[in-house]
Design a protein around this motif. Structure first.
Motif: not given
Length: 297
Positions: A72, A76, A172
């Motif tokens: 994460a 993320r 991204h």
């Protein structure tokens, strides 16, 4: 006792104090305490002794039940990687900065098997000595008599990445990212270092960067440079006697033996690295020619 006069305990205390200071600097970059704690644990693992640092191994070393927290953090989580770079750079200048510092530009590759990692593709890498599937990063390292470490980085994106909006979106990549050559990336990093007040008098790089982008940036800034070029690179002198013109390999071959000096670049994996150097002035330029307030070496 250590060779510098400090005991093992004192050395360990110094390391622990430095690590605590680093964590205190980076913690404000993360909006949640849990994310900051994961980042600090990740730092602990990175400087640990484990030769391989897979997600599960990192999690085990950090005391996590699985790799999800660190995944994460890296994939993320929302935090500013450029702000972290700036924190690192400030720390480097504070502890290693000297007026006669050197900025070294070079690239390295990260071998990959898949096609999803940002910037991955079949491209030449000096690390492997061949064309292979990999990512390539361009790095700036600060070097002084006090030590050396990284201060900036940029991921090289091949044209088959920057020409595919869908591929960039899936990875991204920010919308404002466009294709940039490795020398262009290097020039951006040099300019960022100058704007941040990093003290350095010279820039060194291999033949990938011995081209217009980097030279123009350094000439305008009045910074000296040692940049490699390929053997077929053409040079022409002006305001010198005698005038010199030709490819680098031919100019070098025609220099008299007595002007060469063999110097060591330190020890490498195969022993001492010896190189032959000769100084040959090709021009005497005024700083004003490049809108530069000072003259570079």
């Amino acid at each position: 006792m250590m060779s510098g006069g400090a005991s093992v305990e004192e050395t360990l205390d110094l390391w622990a104090s430095g690590l605590r200071s680093a964590k205190e600097r980076i913690a404000p970059l993360f909006t949640q305490k849990r994310a900051a704690a994961s980042a600090c644990a990740f730092l602990d693992v990175l400087i640990g002794n484990d030769p391989r640092k897979t997600g599960w191994m990192r999690a085990e070393a950090a005391g996590d039940p699985g790799p999800w927290r660190q995944q994460a953090l890296l994939g993320r989580g929302h935090w500013d990687a450029d702000a972290l770079r700036d924190v690192v750079r400030e720390h480097v200048v504070e502890h290693l900065g000297t007026e006669d510092g050197v900025l070294v530009i070079d690239e390295t590759s990260f071998l990959k098997k898949g096609q999803a990692s940002c910037g991955v593709g079949r491209q030449y890498t000096g690390s492997a000595g061949k064309i292979t599937n990999c990512q390539i990063g361009v790095f700036a390292t600060y070097v002084s008599a006090r030590g050396h470490t990284f201060v900036d980085r940029a991921l090289y994106l091949p044209k088959d990445w920057t020409s595919s909006c869908e591929r960039l979106k899936q990875a991204h990549v920010p919308d404002d990212v466009v294709f940039a050559t490795k020398p262009a990336l290097a020039s951006m990093m040099i300019e960022r270092s100058l704007e941040a007040g990093v003290p350095f008098r010279w820039v060194a790089a291999d033949s990938v960067y011995g081209v217009g982008y980097v030279k123009r940036t350094l000439r305008r800034a009045g910074i000296g440079y040692v940049l490699g070029v390929k053997g077929n690179h053409w040079f022409g002198s002006w305001a010198t006697n005698p005038l010199i013109a030709g490819e680098a390999k031919d100019i070098a071959a025609n220099l008299p033996e007595q002007v060469w000096h063999r110097l060591s670049a330190g020890h490498g994996t195969k022993g001492e690295q010896l190189y032959d150097w000769a100084y040959l002035p090709l021009a005497d330029l005024d700083a004003e020619e490049f809108d530069c307030p000072i003259a570079g070496p």
